[in-house]
Write a protein that holds these residues in place. Structure first.
Motif, PDB file in Angstrom:
ATOM      1  N   GLN A 118      -8.432 -31.231 -23.407  1.00  0.00           N
ATOM      2  CA  GLN A 118      -9.634 -30.587 -22.634  1.00  0.00           C
ATOM      3  C   GLN A 118      -9.106 -30.050 -21.370  1.00  0.00           C
ATOM      4  O   GLN A 118      -9.372 -29.056 -20.757  1.00  0.00           O
ATOM      5  N   GLN A 119      -8.046 -30.925 -20.472  1.00  0.00           N
ATOM      6  CA  GLN A 119      -7.623 -30.433 -19.268  1.00  0.00           C
ATOM      7  C   GLN A 119      -6.802 -29.233 -19.531  1.00  0.00           C
ATOM      8  O   GLN A 119      -6.832 -28.354 -18.665  1.00  0.00           O
ATOM      9  N   ASN A 120      -5.934 -29.105 -20.532  1.00  0.00           N
ATOM     10  CA  ASN A 120      -5.081 -28.229 -20.871  1.00  0.00           C
ATOM     11  C   ASN A 120      -6.025 -26.628 -21.081  1.00  0.00           C
ATOM     12  O   ASN A 120      -5.617 -25.694 -20.425  1.00  0.00           O
ATOM     13  N   ALA A 121      -7.076 -27.062 -21.646  1.00  0.00           N
ATOM     14  CA  ALA A 121      -7.983 -25.711 -22.013  1.00  0.00           C
ATOM     15  C   ALA A 121      -8.566 -25.311 -20.747  1.00  0.00           C
ATOM     16  O   ALA A 121      -8.505 -24.056 -20.453  1.00  0.00           O
ATOM     17  N   VAL A 122      -9.028 -26.134 -19.868  1.00  0.00           N
ATOM     18  CA  VAL A 122      -9.411 -25.747 -18.383  1.00  0.00           C
ATOM     19  C   VAL A 122      -8.508 -24.924 -17.632  1.00  0.00           C
ATOM     20  O   VAL A 122      -8.662 -24.072 -17.062  1.00  0.00           O
ATOM     21  N   TRP A 123      -7.197 -25.582 -17.807  1.00  0.00           N
ATOM     22  CA  TRP A 123      -6.087 -25.296 -17.072  1.00  0.00           C
ATOM     23  C   TRP A 123      -5.817 -23.837 -17.427  1.00  0.00           C
ATOM     24  O   TRP A 123      -5.484 -22.912 -16.629  1.00  0.00           O
ATOM     25  N   PHE A 124      -5.893 -23.597 -18.778  1.00  0.00           N
ATOM     26  CA  PHE A 124      -5.360 -22.089 -19.345  1.00  0.00           C
ATOM     27  C   PHE A 124      -6.231 -21.032 -18.686  1.00  0.00           C
ATOM     28  O   PHE A 124      -6.351 -20.090 -18.134  1.00  0.00           O
ATOM     29  N   GLN A 125      -7.803 -21.474 -18.630  1.00  0.00           N
ATOM     30  CA  GLN A 125      -8.867 -20.612 -18.044  1.00  0.00           C
ATOM     31  C   GLN A 125      -8.551 -20.442 -16.502  1.00  0.00           C
ATOM     32  O   GLN A 125      -8.828 -19.302 -16.047  1.00  0.00           O
ATOM     33  N   GLU A 126      -8.050 -21.483 -15.822  1.00  0.00           N
ATOM     34  CA  GLU A 126      -8.107 -21.297 -14.361  1.00  0.00           C
ATOM     35  C   GLU A 126      -6.900 -20.497 -14.033  1.00  0.00           C
ATOM     36  O   GLU A 126      -6.795 -19.518 -13.203  1.00  0.00           O
ATOM     37  N   CYS A 127      -5.822 -20.623 -14.958  1.00  0.00           N
ATOM     38  CA  CYS A 127      -4.382 -19.602 -14.702  1.00  0.00           C
ATOM     39  C   CYS A 127      -4.846 -18.384 -15.005  1.00  0.00           C
ATOM     40  O   CYS A 127      -4.366 -17.541 -14.368  1.00  0.00           O
ATOM     41  N   PHE A 128      -5.862 -18.066 -16.085  1.00  0.00           N
ATOM     42  CA  PHE A 128      -6.244 -16.681 -16.315  1.00  0.00           C
ATOM     43  C   PHE A 128      -6.982 -15.932 -15.460  1.00  0.00           C
ATOM     44  O   PHE A 128      -6.738 -14.993 -14.689  1.00  0.00           O
ATOM     45  N   GLN A 129      -7.773 -16.801 -14.870  1.00  0.00           N
ATOM     46  CA  GLN A 129      -8.868 -16.380 -13.468  1.00  0.00           C
ATOM     47  C   GLN A 129      -8.042 -16.247 -12.246  1.00  0.00           C
ATOM     48  O   GLN A 129      -8.022 -14.987 -11.748  1.00  0.00           O
ATOM     49  N   GLN A 130      -6.937 -16.961 -12.164  1.00  0.00           N
ATOM     50  CA  GLN A 130      -6.020 -16.612 -11.224  1.00  0.00           C
ATOM     51  C   GLN A 130      -5.337 -15.596 -11.238  1.00  0.00           C
ATOM     52  O   GLN A 130      -5.064 -14.687 -10.237  1.00  0.00           O
ATOM     53  N   LEU A 131      -4.605 -15.394 -12.451  1.00  0.00           N
ATOM     54  CA  LEU A 131      -4.099 -14.021 -12.769  1.00  0.00           C
ATOM     55  C   LEU A 131      -4.765 -12.744 -12.484  1.00  0.00           C
ATOM     56  O   LEU A 131      -4.322 -11.590 -12.037  1.00  0.00           O
ATOM     57  N   LEU A 132      -5.968 -12.844 -13.010  1.00  0.00           N
ATOM     58  CA  LEU A 132      -7.018 -11.523 -12.876  1.00  0.00           C
ATOM     59  C   LEU A 132      -7.301 -11.649 -11.340  1.00  0.00           C
ATOM     60  O   LEU A 132      -7.177 -10.289 -10.865  1.00  0.00           O
ATOM     61  N   THR A 133      -7.482 -12.583 -10.505  1.00  0.00           N
ATOM     62  CA  THR A 133      -7.547 -12.069  -9.253  1.00  0.00           C
ATOM     63  C   THR A 133      -6.474 -11.650  -8.572  1.00  0.00           C
ATOM     64  O   THR A 133      -6.716 -10.865  -7.596  1.00  0.00           O
ATOM     65  N   ASN A 134      -5.411 -12.133  -8.850  1.00  0.00           N
ATOM     66  CA  ASN A 134      -4.060 -11.537  -8.366  1.00  0.00           C
ATOM     67  C   ASN A 134      -3.888 -10.281  -8.630  1.00  0.00           C
ATOM     68  O   ASN A 134      -3.474  -9.568  -7.838  1.00  0.00           O
ATOM     69  N   ASP A 135      -4.304  -9.978  -9.828  1.00  0.00           N
ATOM     70  CA  ASP A 135      -4.198  -8.375 -10.496  1.00  0.00           C
ATOM     71  C   ASP A 135      -4.981  -7.504  -9.621  1.00  0.00           C
ATOM     72  O   ASP A 135      -4.562  -6.471  -9.304  1.00  0.00           O
ATOM     73  N   LEU A 136      -6.101  -7.895  -9.359  1.00  0.00           N
ATOM     74  CA  LEU A 136      -7.297  -7.240  -8.812  1.00  0.00           C
ATOM     75  C   LEU A 136      -6.708  -6.727  -7.578  1.00  0.00           C
ATOM     76  O   LEU A 136      -6.936  -5.628  -6.785  1.00  0.00           O
ATOM     77  N   SER A 137      -6.074  -7.819  -6.525  1.00  0.00           N
ATOM     78  CA  SER A 137      -5.526  -7.579  -5.415  1.00  0.00           C
ATOM     79  C   SER A 137      -4.401  -6.700  -5.384  1.00  0.00           C
ATOM     80  O   SER A 137      -4.143  -6.241  -4.331  1.00  0.00           O
ATOM     81  N   ARG A 138      -3.931  -6.120  -6.494  1.00  0.00           N
ATOM     82  CA  ARG A 138      -2.680  -5.142  -6.372  1.00  0.00           C
ATOM     83  C   ARG A 138      -3.413  -3.561  -5.814  1.00  0.00           C
ATOM     84  O   ARG A 138      -2.856  -2.792  -5.498  1.00  0.00           O
TER      85      ARG A 138
END
Ligand code: GDP
Length: 334
Positions: free
Chosen positions: A272-292
């Protein structure tokens, strides 16, 4: 600028348990540069088969409770039992004030010279969640480098505790006897996360008070919802000065590991921690991408103002931002 290692150099250094390379690899995953981020991601992928073998312990408590003294004694105990210990510390204050709650004084002095121990403070200067974000990656690097126990330390007053709870197997809360929960700044939520509560400084005049507090806390913990692990949180006392109760803390953690590995919770929890981690990584990537897209920052700020002033619902504002983001991507395409 310092020379970067190649992906393979990082990898070989880590799996051959080279401390210098491990330190450099942690710096790499903490780096804000986008070119480092892709190497870091590739490295984390490459070391994945070597991870997962450590016991991951979160440890928290307010400043002054005795965390560094405890870790020093506990860590020395572990290394004497032939364990290799990595200590990762998260100090949120350093981002806010550039100062440090965890102190500029030399913490864990003897442990820092111990060849079986590795101590690494988290990088400051990023958002709170971001620090813990990098800590998980640092933890995986330590595991791949052969550490048997990874201790993640936080100060117990911020939001980082939940993030830490989500990356460890066992969560340890240090408390003082007779200081009162409010005084200790410990939120009920943090107590509920604890798999063990350890009353520190159970020595001298404080000994009786510590035992009394332990009984009270044990009672208080019964009033909480039973945790999903099926484990009954334990309340212990210890003195890092007199080196008492330290072994019991380790035995309790081992008992927890045995019990939850038998019931299967250990594995499900990590999955479960890995699954949450994956979601958080994706959120982070999205946020970073948006800031482009510079324009989107203004849109985002405007929408935020409108949300604050109740001119638009949060839901609608989010949809609008997503729409503008899609358009920005389209118009940016060759
Ligand atoms: P931290 O801020 O949580 O890392 O706390 P420290 O480890 O720096 O300890 C805070 C203070 O408590 C220091 O003055 C320590 O000397 C003292 N202390 C730590 N452990 C013990 C202990 O086991 N017994 C007693 N009596 N004092 C302790």
């Amino acid at each position: 600028m310092k020379k970067r290692l190649s992906l393979d150099e990082y990898y070989q250094g880590i799996v051959s348990q080279n401390r210098v390379v491990l330190g450099q690899a942690i710096t790499l995953v903490e780096s804000q540069h986008s070119e480092d981020a892709s190497v870091a991601a590739a490295l984390l992928d490459k070391i994945l088969p070597h991870t997962g073998n450590a016991l991951r312990i979160g440890i928290t408590g307010v400043p002054g409770v005795g965390k560094s003294t405890f870790i020093e004694t506990f860590g020395t105990y572990l290394t004497e039992a032939s364990k290799k210990l990595a200590v990762l510390t998260i100090d949120p204050s350093s981002q806010l004030t550039q100062g440090s709650i965890l102190g500029d004084k030399t913490r864990m002095e003897s442990l820092s010279k111990n060849p079986r121990a590795f101590i690494r403070p988290s990088a400051s200067g990023s958002v709170l969640g971001g620090v813990a974000y990098k800590t998980r990656e640092a933890m995986l690097l330590c595991e791949a480098s052969g550490f048997d126990v990874v201790l993640v330390e936080t100060v117990g007053i911020g939001q980082s505790e939940t993030a830490v709870k989500n990356m460890v197997d066992f969560f340890l809360l240090l408390m003082l006897a007779g200081a009162g929960d409010e005084l200790q700044g410990i939120k009920k939520g943090i107590m509920e996360m604890a798999d063990a509560l350890v009353i520190t400084k159970a020595d001298g005049d404080n000994k009786t008070k510590a035992s009394k507090a332990a009984a009270e806390y044990q009672h208080a913990l019964h009033l909480f919802q039973p945790p999903a692990s099926g484990w009954i949180p334990q309340v212990l006392t210890c003195s890092a000065f007199e080196n008492t109760g330290i072994e019991k803390v380790w035995e309790t953690i081992e008992q927890y590991a045995d019990q939850t590995q038998t019931t299967g919770f250990w594995n499900t929890n990590r999955q479960q921690q890995n699954a949450v981690w994956f979601q958080e990584c994706f959120q982070q990537l999205l946020t970073n991408d948006l800031s482009r897209f510079d324009g989107l920052q203004t849109t985002k700020e405007n929408l935020e103002q409108q949300v604050i002033n109740q001119k638009i619902s949060s839901q609608q504002a989010a949809r609008k931002l997503l729409n503008d983001y899609h358009n920005a991507i389209k118009s940016n395409q060759p």
